[in-house]
Design a protein around this motif. Structure first.
Motif, PDB file in Angstrom:
ATOM      1  N   ASP A   1      21.126 -14.557  10.193  1.00 28.27           N
ATOM      2  CA  ASP A   1      21.679 -14.092  11.464  1.00 28.27           C
ATOM      3  C   ASP A   1      22.373 -12.755  11.235  1.00 28.27           C
ATOM      4  O   ASP A   1      22.397 -12.206  10.130  1.00 28.27           O
ATOM      5  CB  ASP A   1      22.635 -15.129  12.054  1.00 28.27           C
ATOM      6  N   ALA A   2      22.994 -12.232  12.302  1.00 23.98           N
ATOM      7  CA  ALA A   2      23.590 -10.903  12.228  1.00 23.98           C
ATOM      8  C   ALA A   2      24.722 -10.845  11.199  1.00 23.98           C
ATOM      9  O   ALA A   2      24.857  -9.854  10.467  1.00 23.98           O
ATOM     10  CB  ALA A   2      24.096 -10.489  13.604  1.00 23.98           C
ATOM     11  N   GLU A   3      25.547 -11.896  11.135  1.00 25.25           N
ATOM     12  CA  GLU A   3      26.669 -11.897  10.197  1.00 25.25           C
ATOM     13  C   GLU A   3      26.177 -11.916   8.746  1.00 25.25           C
ATOM     14  O   GLU A   3      26.714 -11.203   7.892  1.00 25.25           O
ATOM     15  CB  GLU A   3      27.577 -13.095  10.464  1.00 25.25           C
ATOM     16  N   MET A   4      25.152 -12.719   8.480  1.00 25.64           N
ATOM     17  CA  MET A   4      24.615 -12.784   7.132  1.00 25.64           C
ATOM     18  C   MET A   4      24.012 -11.443   6.730  1.00 25.64           C
ATOM     19  O   MET A   4      24.210 -10.969   5.599  1.00 25.64           O
ATOM     20  CB  MET A   4      23.557 -13.883   7.027  1.00 25.64           C
TER      21      MET A   4
ATOM     22  N   LEU B   1      42.729 -26.022  -3.578  1.00 25.43           N
ATOM     23  CA  LEU B   1      41.660 -25.196  -3.011  1.00 25.43           C
ATOM     24  C   LEU B   1      40.754 -26.000  -2.081  1.00 25.43           C
ATOM     25  O   LEU B   1      40.107 -25.432  -1.197  1.00 25.43           O
ATOM     26  CB  LEU B   1      40.826 -24.569  -4.128  1.00 25.43           C
ATOM     27  N   LEU B   2      40.699 -27.329  -2.281  1.00 24.20           N
ATOM     28  CA  LEU B   2      39.837 -28.157  -1.438  1.00 24.20           C
ATOM     29  C   LEU B   2      40.282 -28.140   0.017  1.00 24.20           C
ATOM     30  O   LEU B   2      39.470 -28.315   0.920  1.00 24.20           O
ATOM     31  CB  LEU B   2      39.812 -29.592  -1.965  1.00 24.20           C
ATOM     32  N   ASP B   3      41.577 -27.923   0.242  1.00 18.78           N
ATOM     33  CA  ASP B   3      42.116 -27.906   1.613  1.00 18.78           C
ATOM     34  C   ASP B   3      42.428 -26.499   2.092  1.00 18.78           C
ATOM     35  O   ASP B   3      42.903 -26.314   3.217  1.00 18.78           O
ATOM     36  CB  ASP B   3      43.388 -28.760   1.685  1.00 18.78           C
ATOM     37  N   ALA B   4      42.179 -25.510   1.243  1.00 21.25           N
ATOM     38  CA  ALA B   4      42.494 -24.132   1.621  1.00 21.25           C
ATOM     39  C   ALA B   4      41.494 -23.608   2.643  1.00 21.25           C
ATOM     40  O   ALA B   4      40.337 -24.029   2.694  1.00 21.25           O
ATOM     41  CB  ALA B   4      42.498 -23.241   0.384  1.00 21.25           C
ATOM     42  N   GLU B   5      41.956 -22.688   3.454  1.00 27.57           N
ATOM     43  CA  GLU B   5      41.073 -22.057   4.434  1.00 27.57           C
ATOM     44  C   GLU B   5      40.048 -21.206   3.700  1.00 27.57           C
ATOM     45  O   GLU B   5      40.386 -20.449   2.786  1.00 27.57           O
ATOM     46  CB  GLU B   5      41.886 -21.189   5.390  1.00 27.57           C
ATOM     47  N   LEU B   6      38.777 -21.332   4.090  1.00 31.42           N
ATOM     48  CA  LEU B   6      37.729 -20.586   3.420  1.00 31.42           C
ATOM     49  C   LEU B   6      37.845 -19.100   3.733  1.00 31.42           C
ATOM     50  O   LEU B   6      38.144 -18.721   4.874  1.00 31.42           O
ATOM     51  CB  LEU B   6      36.356 -21.096   3.846  1.00 31.42           C
ATOM     52  N   PRO B   7      37.610 -18.249   2.732  1.00 34.22           N
ATOM     53  CA  PRO B   7      37.628 -16.812   3.006  1.00 34.22           C
ATOM     54  C   PRO B   7      36.430 -16.410   3.846  1.00 34.22           C
ATOM     55  O   PRO B   7      35.470 -17.178   4.004  1.00 34.22           O
ATOM     56  CB  PRO B   7      37.542 -16.200   1.604  1.00 34.22           C
ATOM     57  N   GLU B   8      36.475 -15.207   4.370  1.00 33.11           N
ATOM     58  CA  GLU B   8      35.335 -14.694   5.134  1.00 33.11           C
ATOM     59  C   GLU B   8      34.114 -14.653   4.222  1.00 33.11           C
ATOM     60  O   GLU B   8      34.187 -14.152   3.090  1.00 33.11           O
ATOM     61  CB  GLU B   8      35.642 -13.294   5.648  1.00 33.11           C
ATOM     62  N   PRO B   9      32.984 -15.212   4.658  1.00 34.66           N
ATOM     63  CA  PRO B   9      31.820 -15.271   3.769  1.00 34.66           C
ATOM     64  C   PRO B   9      31.290 -13.884   3.434  1.00 34.66           C
ATOM     65  O   PRO B   9      31.273 -12.986   4.277  1.00 34.66           O
ATOM     66  CB  PRO B   9      30.793 -16.067   4.584  1.00 34.66           C
ATOM     67  N   HIS B  10      30.894 -13.724   2.175  1.00 32.28           N
ATOM     68  CA  HIS B  10      30.261 -12.478   1.756  1.00 32.28           C
ATOM     69  C   HIS B  10      29.127 -12.799   0.799  1.00 32.28           C
ATOM     70  O   HIS B  10      29.056 -13.894   0.246  1.00 32.28           O
ATOM     71  CB  HIS B  10      31.266 -11.510   1.136  1.00 32.28           C
ATOM     72  N   VAL B  11      28.229 -11.870   0.610  1.00 30.94           N
ATOM     73  CA  VAL B  11      27.054 -12.058  -0.247  1.00 30.94           C
ATOM     74  C   VAL B  11      27.393 -11.639  -1.672  1.00 30.94           C
ATOM     75  O   VAL B  11      28.029 -10.611  -1.896  1.00 30.94           O
ATOM     76  CB  VAL B  11      25.852 -11.242   0.292  1.00 30.94           C
TER      77      VAL B  11
END
Length: 363
Positions: A318-321, A231-241
């Motif tokens: 920001d807008a994404e957050m 998981l340390l090298d895995a691509e991060l998922p799209e951030p969500h709250v």
């Protein structure tokens, strides 16, 4: 998953599960516990929900606490204990209210204030009885042979101390993910003394179960499951709250959370009002890879009342957050099964507008 009876926006198991299981609703865990029998109530680091498949492995925990409960309750109330067990054997699931003995004690302890409640809780901690179901939070108890699925109940108990210590420590890392060997003492409850834990860590590293990792400029030592290294090298998922419960597994080691995320969190529910910095039941708000805010709210008569919102000092939303917060608000409303939301006028205007937009999105 740690259990706590307080229920401002669902109980702690609800909050832990809604943060991880898409579509989860308040009290869904009770289906898994009291109908499907996948999990059951037990004493672990505190009162917790644990896997039914681990019943035999937890024999050492039950035996660990038995001398204390025998000394404090069961030996002094031997006749009451025998009566209670005989009644449960004959009649099936019963609660403390099903027993006429209502002698009360003046001290307020975990056991409860009535003699029947104290004996029942002591028998529960020793594994003589198990929670069959709850009604309005009240335990109804039955014998474990009638609750734990047969294939798990009949397994031989894990009584080898070293094997047990390796197993329970592995469960701690499985629950939290990343832990310091000197994490808060309550985390290592039922995990043996310092020498036993140190030996277990060495053995778990040697057999490849755990991997030591160094974090930060000072190289603070942590351990993690070797199976999670990818998981340390895995691509991060799209951030969500995510709105997190105050006793979420990730928050068990508060000093580690401060070290890793520079987030200083204290659960203030038992503090006098005048001593609280934040509020009664404040949920940390996580986004992407950081804590961004704190939320204090209540569910009352179908209305989600949002009382306070505090952005963390370094956060410039920001807008994404804000879009992620809007979506999280809609999900949390579904989780609560609330009909409407009320946002206090003192809540930060940006958060207030975003939350209300999330509610409109849900509608």
């Amino acid at each position: 998953v740690q259990y706590d009876p307080l229920n401002p926006v669902g109980r702690n198991p609800d909050l832990v599960l809604q943060a991880r299981v898409p579509g989860y609703r308040v009290n869904d865990w009770q289906q898994a516990a009291y109908t499907d029998r996948l999990i059951y109530d037990a004493w672990d680091k505190q009162a917790c929900l644990v896997l039914a498949s681990d019943w035999s492995r937890r024999a050492s925990i039950r035996e660990l606490y038995r001398p204390y409960h025998d000394r404090e309750v069961l030996q002094a109330e031997a006749d009451v204990a025998r009566t209670i067990l005989a009644e449960i054997d004959a009649r099936g699931p019963l609660s403390s209210h099903d027993f006429e003995d209502r002698k009360r004690y003046s001290d307020d302890t975990w056991y409860g204030q009535t003699r029947a409640n104290r004996v029942l809780r002591a028998l529960w901690a020793c594994g003589e009885i198990v929670t069959h179901y709850r009604k309005n939070g009240r335990h109804y108890y039955d014998r474990p042979a009638r609750i734990i699925p047969e294939q798990y109940y009949d397994m031989p108990p894990l009584l080898d101390k070293e094997a047990y210590t390796r197993w329970i420590i592995t469960q701690r890392y499985r629950a939290v993910g990343l832990l310091r060997p000197n994490a808060e003492a309550c985390i290592w409850s039922a995990c043996g003394d310092g020498a036993a834990r140190k030996l277990a860590l060495v053995q778990l590293v040697e057999d490849g179960t755990l991997t030591p990792v160094r974090v930060g400029e000072k190289g603070t030592l942590y351990y993690m499951l070797s199976s999670a290294l990818s998981l340390l090298d895995a691509e991060l998922p799209e951030p969500h709250v995510i709105f997190m419960g105050p006793l979420d597994n990730m928050l068990w080691d508060r000093k580690a959370i401060q070290h890793l995320f520079d987030f200083d969190y204290i659960w203030e529910v038992y503090k006098p009002v005048a001593q609280r910095r934040w509020g009664y039941y404040v949920l940390p708000v996580f986004y992407g890879d950081r804590f961004i805010a704190r939320l204090d709210s209540r569910l009352e008569k179908g209305t989600w009342n949002i009382l306070h919102w505090w952005w963390e000092p370094d956060i410039m939303p920001d807008a994404e957050m804000l879009a992620a917060l809007r979506d999280a608000t809609a999900r949390f409303l579904q989780y609560l099964q609330a009909d409407r939301v009320s946002v206090d006028e003192n809540v930060d205007s940006v958060a207030r507008t975003t939350i209300l937009n999330g509610i409109r999105l849900e509608a």
